[in-house]
Write a protein that holds these residues in place. Structure first.
Motif, PDB file in Angstrom:
ATOM      1  N   GLY A 279      18.845 -32.063 -37.300  1.00  3.02           N
ATOM      2  CA  GLY A 279      20.225 -32.167 -36.773  1.00  3.02           C
ATOM      3  C   GLY A 279      20.421 -33.210 -35.625  1.00  3.02           C
ATOM      4  N   ILE A 280      21.435 -33.028 -34.990  1.00  2.00           N
ATOM      5  CA  ILE A 280      22.079 -33.939 -34.043  1.00  2.00           C
ATOM      6  C   ILE A 280      21.207 -34.129 -32.701  1.00  2.00           C
ATOM      7  CG2 ILE A 280      24.322 -33.695 -34.785  1.00  2.00           C
ATOM      8  CD1 ILE A 280      24.879 -31.766 -32.391  1.00  2.00           C
ATOM      9  N   GLY A 281      20.242 -33.105 -32.652  1.00  2.00           N
ATOM     10  CA  GLY A 281      19.253 -33.367 -31.463  1.00  2.00           C
ATOM     11  C   GLY A 281      19.899 -32.774 -30.272  1.00  2.00           C
ATOM     12  N   ILE A 282      19.036 -32.818 -28.850  1.00  2.00           N
ATOM     13  CA  ILE A 282      19.559 -32.159 -27.767  1.00  2.00           C
ATOM     14  C   ILE A 282      19.668 -33.568 -26.901  1.00  2.00           C
ATOM     15  CG2 ILE A 282      19.166 -30.763 -26.019  1.00  2.00           C
ATOM     16  CD1 ILE A 282      17.662 -29.038 -27.806  1.00  2.00           C
ATOM     17  N   PRO A 283      20.808 -33.635 -26.323  1.00  2.00           N
ATOM     18  CA  PRO A 283      20.734 -34.848 -25.398  1.00  2.00           C
ATOM     19  C   PRO A 283      19.781 -34.594 -24.220  1.00  2.00           C
ATOM     20  CG  PRO A 283      23.004 -34.264 -25.685  1.00  2.00           C
ATOM     21  CD  PRO A 283      22.028 -32.966 -26.378  1.00  2.00           C
ATOM     22  N   LYS A 284      19.349 -35.926 -23.494  1.00  2.00           N
ATOM     23  CA  LYS A 284      18.272 -35.853 -22.500  1.00  2.00           C
ATOM     24  C   LYS A 284      18.657 -35.119 -21.188  1.00  2.00           C
ATOM     25  CE  LYS A 284      15.086 -38.929 -20.222  1.00  2.00           C
ATOM     26  NZ  LYS A 284      14.839 -40.368 -19.786  1.00  2.00           N
ATOM     27  N   ASP A 286      20.271 -32.485 -21.103  1.00  2.00           N
ATOM     28  CA  ASP A 286      20.363 -30.947 -21.363  1.00  2.00           C
ATOM     29  C   ASP A 286      19.011 -30.356 -21.325  1.00  2.00           C
ATOM     30  OD1 ASP A 286      23.225 -31.130 -21.123  1.00  2.00           O
ATOM     31  OD2 ASP A 286      23.906 -31.063 -23.194  1.00  2.00           O
ATOM     32  N   ARG A 287      18.091 -31.167 -21.693  1.00  2.00           N
ATOM     33  CA  ARG A 287      16.885 -30.451 -22.267  1.00  2.00           C
ATOM     34  C   ARG A 287      16.077 -29.442 -21.270  1.00  2.00           C
ATOM     35  NH1 ARG A 287      14.666 -36.179 -24.581  1.00  2.00           N
ATOM     36  NH2 ARG A 287      16.276 -36.561 -26.183  1.00  2.00           N
ATOM     37  N   THR A 288      16.505 -29.865 -19.783  1.00  2.00           N
ATOM     38  CA  THR A 288      15.551 -28.803 -18.955  1.00  2.00           C
ATOM     39  C   THR A 288      16.474 -27.790 -18.697  1.00  2.00           C
ATOM     40  OG1 THR A 288      17.030 -30.102 -17.098  1.00  2.00           O
ATOM     41  CG2 THR A 288      14.777 -30.936 -17.720  1.00  2.00           C
ATOM     42  N   ARG A 289      17.638 -27.650 -19.327  1.00  2.00           N
ATOM     43  CA  ARG A 289      18.417 -26.437 -19.231  1.00  2.00           C
ATOM     44  C   ARG A 289      18.659 -25.529 -20.618  1.00  2.00           C
ATOM     45  NH1 ARG A 289      23.623 -28.391 -16.042  1.00  2.00           N
ATOM     46  NH2 ARG A 289      23.545 -29.970 -17.395  1.00  2.00           N
ATOM     47  N   VAL A 290      17.924 -25.908 -21.597  1.00  2.00           N
ATOM     48  CA  VAL A 290      18.234 -25.181 -22.504  1.00  2.00           C
ATOM     49  C   VAL A 290      17.912 -23.502 -22.563  1.00  2.00           C
ATOM     50  CG1 VAL A 290      17.241 -25.008 -25.111  1.00  2.00           C
ATOM     51  CG2 VAL A 290      17.591 -27.359 -24.316  1.00  2.00           C
ATOM     52  N   PHE A 291      16.976 -23.122 -21.764  1.00  2.00           N
ATOM     53  CA  PHE A 291      16.701 -21.769 -21.817  1.00  2.00           C
ATOM     54  C   PHE A 291      17.236 -21.022 -20.515  1.00  2.00           C
ATOM     55  CE2 PHE A 291      12.659 -23.544 -23.429  1.00  2.00           C
ATOM     56  CZ  PHE A 291      12.843 -23.112 -24.917  1.00  2.00           C
ATOM     57  N   ILE A 298      26.309 -30.124 -24.121  1.00  2.00           N
ATOM     58  CA  ILE A 298      27.342 -30.911 -24.999  1.00  2.00           C
ATOM     59  C   ILE A 298      27.283 -30.673 -25.920  1.00  2.00           C
ATOM     60  CG2 ILE A 298      27.701 -33.336 -25.543  1.00  2.00           C
ATOM     61  CD1 ILE A 298      26.121 -34.270 -23.025  1.00  2.00           C
ATOM     62  N   ASN A 299      26.171 -30.284 -26.902  1.00  2.00           N
ATOM     63  CA  ASN A 299      26.449 -29.852 -28.350  1.00  2.00           C
ATOM     64  C   ASN A 299      27.239 -28.560 -28.724  1.00  2.00           C
ATOM     65  OD1 ASN A 299      25.078 -32.061 -29.296  1.00  2.00           O
ATOM     66  ND2 ASN A 299      23.029 -30.976 -29.182  1.00  2.00           N
ATOM     67  N   THR A 335      15.421 -31.642 -33.611  1.00  2.00           N
ATOM     68  CA  THR A 335      14.730 -30.761 -32.409  1.00  2.00           C
ATOM     69  C   THR A 335      13.569 -30.206 -33.317  1.00  2.00           C
ATOM     70  OG1 THR A 335      16.928 -30.578 -31.640  1.00  2.00           O
ATOM     71  CG2 THR A 335      15.090 -29.000 -30.855  1.00  2.00           C
ATOM     72  N   LYS A 336      12.649 -29.880 -32.450  1.00  2.00           N
ATOM     73  CA  LYS A 336      11.504 -29.071 -33.204  1.00  2.00           C
ATOM     74  C   LYS A 336      10.989 -28.188 -31.991  1.00  2.00           C
ATOM     75  CE  LYS A 336       6.738 -30.235 -35.231  1.00  2.00           C
ATOM     76  NZ  LYS A 336       6.259 -31.119 -35.441  1.00  2.00           N
TER      77      LYS A 336
END
Length: 353
Positions: A279-284, A286-291, A298-299, A335-336
């Motif tokens: 997919g479109i992946g997660i912007p850098k 945003d990665r520390t706040r995914v959970f 942004i997505n 994303t994985k």
């Protein structure tokens, strides 16, 4: 506490004092009789008066020493919801009263932290309810519009659209129920050995129509059937949530061979399930706040379907079950996610209760 009540609380000490004094005088008197000595009544009275005066001075001193603490207890007992007067312990001069002060402070801190956590959970729950209701309004409105369509030629397309919107409602309801059950997690889980491959196949089958509709094909890489210790229902929710997100953020990618890969690896001390999309992946940023709760990123802001609770709930479930949940992502390349099942120890937090 006044001096009268102070004396009442120490009546046993007073009785012991008088008995002790009488026994001492009796021993002295018997000793003189045995040795043919004389022991006048005046000497008995004199010894008793001296002991009593010393004892009285001690009692007055001890009362004056403890009086500030007793005043505090009286004020705290008669205060109405005044925490300052209760917690402001004064006159704690003895070790016992100092310990009382510490216990009171720790008790207040414990319940204060617990109350703050409860209030935060309530705020999150109310906010989630509002978000969820707002999210459910969209598919319901779409279904109503589709049902009002008078063009009978689009009958098949209308049914497919209704089914798609119904999937969104079903997923929203599942998330809502999951959030409600998490508060009583220890009463609603069952530890058992499950075949992780069969769970993956069931989750894929549940999302089959969505995968076909968006031309996304699942791939499973697993050399053999592997069992892990977990809760079937809860881990199915986590895998399903990751798959739903993978579909949502992969459907608009212009690639003829879109696929989501499930790979299971047994590493001896742990089993790792990875779920990878293109997919479109997660912007850098945003990665520390995914959970984090309610974080859509942004997505997520690009679609009205995101509540920001899916991965938060998944992380909480994995933490409760003692599993690891991590991910790696690159913007524009996918994303994985990794679910890590540990072996060889009692990994379940709540199984000790």
């Amino acid at each position: 506490m006044n001096f009268k009540n102070y004396i009442k609380d120490r009546i046993s000490l007073i009785i012991i004092f008088f008995l002790n004094t009488l026994l001492i005088i009796l021993v002295m008197y018997l000793n003189l009789i045995i040795n043919h000595g004389k022991f006048s009544r005046e000497n008995v009275i004199y010894a008793f008066i001296i002991s009593f005066v010393l004892f009285l001075f001690f009692m007055i001193y001890d009362y004056l020493k403890a009086k500030p603490f007793y005043n505090y207890l009286n004020k705290a007992a008669n205060s109405d919801d005044d925490l300052d007067s209760i917690l402001n312990v004064t006159g704690a001069r003895t070790y016992e009263r100092i310990m009382y002060n510490r216990i009171l402070s720790k008790t207040f801190k414990f319940y204060s932290d617990k109350l703050s956590k409860y209030e935060e959970n309530q705020r999150q729950y109310i906010y989630f309810i509002n978000q969820w209701v707002h999210q459910m309004k969209t598919p319901v409105s779409v279904i109503n519009l589709l049902l009002q369509d008078k063009n009978k030629e689009n009958y098949k397309e209308t049914l497919e659209s209704i089914f798609e919107e119904n999937e969104k409602i079903t997923h929203g309801l599942e998330m809502m129920l999951c959030n409600a059950r998490l508060s009583q997690f220890n009463l609603d889980f069952k530890v058992e050995k499950v075949n992780i491959l069969s769970i993956i196949r069931k989750v894929i089958n549940d999302n089959k129509k969505s995968l076909i509709r968006n031309s996304i094909y699942p791939k499973i890489i697993c050399e053999e059937d592997i069992t892990v210790e977990t809760d079937n229902k809860w881990i199915s929710f986590v895998i399903n949530q990751i798959l739903v997100n993978a579909i949502k953020y992969s459907k608009d990618v212009s690639d003829e061979d879109k696929h989501i890969t499930f790979e299971i690896k047994d590493e001896g001390t742990r089993t790792i399930l990875s779920i990878e999309d293109q997919g479109i992946g997660i912007p850098k940023e945003d990665r520390t706040r995914v959970f984090n709760a309610f974080f859509t990123g942004i997505n997520g802001r690009k679609t009205s379907e995101s509540t920001g609770m899916g991965m938060y709930l998944s992380k909480r479930i994995c933490d409760e079950l003692g599993h690891g949940l991590t991910f790696e992502s690159e913007k524009g390349k996918g994303t994985k996610f990794f679910i890590i099942f540990y072996k060889g120890k009692n990994i379940f937090k709540l199984s000790k209760l």
